[in-house]
Design a protein around this motif. Sequence first.
Motif, mmCIF file in Angstrom:
data_model
loop_
_atom_site.group_PDB
_atom_site.id
_atom_site.type_symbol
_atom_site.label_atom_id
_atom_site.label_comp_id
_atom_site.label_asym_id
_atom_site.label_seq_id
_atom_site.Cartn_x
_atom_site.Cartn_y
_atom_site.Cartn_z
ATOM 1 N N GLU A 1 29.393 -105.769 -15.017
ATOM 2 C CA GLU A 1 29.198 -104.979 -16.312
ATOM 3 C C GLU A 1 30.323 -105.418 -17.339
ATOM 4 O O GLU A 1 30.064 -105.536 -18.664
ATOM 5 C CB GLU A 1 29.120 -103.639 -16.052
ATOM 6 C CG GLU A 1 28.034 -103.243 -15.248
ATOM 7 C CD GLU A 1 27.742 -101.827 -14.830
ATOM 8 O OE1 GLU A 1 26.951 -101.247 -14.661
ATOM 9 O OE2 GLU A 1 29.020 -101.100 -14.411
ATOM 10 N N MET B 1 32.901 -99.007 -14.006
ATOM 11 C CA MET B 1 32.346 -100.349 -14.544
ATOM 12 C C MET B 1 32.223 -101.558 -13.549
ATOM 13 O O MET B 1 33.694 -101.641 -12.981
ATOM 14 C CB MET B 1 33.052 -100.629 -15.808
ATOM 15 C CG MET B 1 32.484 -101.826 -16.636
ATOM 16 S SD MET B 1 33.039 -102.129 -18.374
ATOM 17 C CE MET B 1 32.810 -100.716 -19.095
ATOM 18 N N VAL C 1 24.274 -102.592 -18.365
ATOM 19 C CA VAL C 1 23.658 -101.624 -17.115
ATOM 20 C C VAL C 1 23.059 -102.621 -16.126
ATOM 21 O O VAL C 1 22.900 -102.236 -14.990
ATOM 22 C CB VAL C 1 23.448 -100.490 -17.345
ATOM 23 C CG1 VAL C 1 24.110 -99.324 -18.207
ATOM 24 C CG2 VAL C 1 21.996 -100.610 -18.129
ATOM 25 N N ALA D 1 27.766 -97.969 -18.710
ATOM 26 C CA ALA D 1 28.316 -98.519 -17.422
ATOM 27 C C ALA D 1 29.295 -97.744 -16.816
ATOM 28 O O ALA D 1 29.226 -97.865 -15.536
ATOM 29 C CB ALA D 1 29.126 -100.116 -17.832
ATOM 30 N N GLU E 1 22.803 -94.137 -14.955
ATOM 31 C CA GLU E 1 22.742 -94.908 -16.193
ATOM 32 C C GLU E 1 21.571 -94.873 -17.001
ATOM 33 O O GLU E 1 21.536 -94.858 -18.212
ATOM 34 C CB GLU E 1 22.707 -96.611 -15.688
ATOM 35 C CG GLU E 1 24.157 -96.957 -14.968
ATOM 36 C CD GLU E 1 24.460 -98.305 -14.236
ATOM 37 O OE1 GLU E 1 25.403 -98.701 -14.214
ATOM 38 O OE2 GLU E 1 23.207 -98.674 -13.967
#
Length: 127
Positions: A96, A92, A17, A86, A27
């Motif tokens: 990430e 994502m 993250v 993520a 997150e």
Amino acid sequence: QGAEAGRAILSAACLVVTADAAFDDAERSALGTIAKKVGVDDAWVDARVKELAKAEGLAMAARDVGVELAKHQVTEAGLVAAAVAALVSEGMSIGELAALRAIAAGARFPDDDLGPLVERADDALQG
């Protein structure tokens, strides 16, 4: 699993993250949930996120996290935790995903198995 295994799992999630420099509330909340599940306190999470955010050589750090996951036999749990952390915000990012792949490589997790693992994590979040 033990405290070191829990910290290895959480390190994977923290690293992923922080890889894209866009660390948001969703997150952070996911990290808190993972921390509770693996028995790690929030202060450790905050310190680890700060440490990783300042780290140079994120790819090397990711490989080291992967090695720790494998050492504690929690590779898949760590990769799933990282993928979930993520994915919770806006999906994502490329950064990430690159971090997740580097962690997987460090753990010697087959690259061909990583896509399906991320899909399962995404399905779990959607379901």
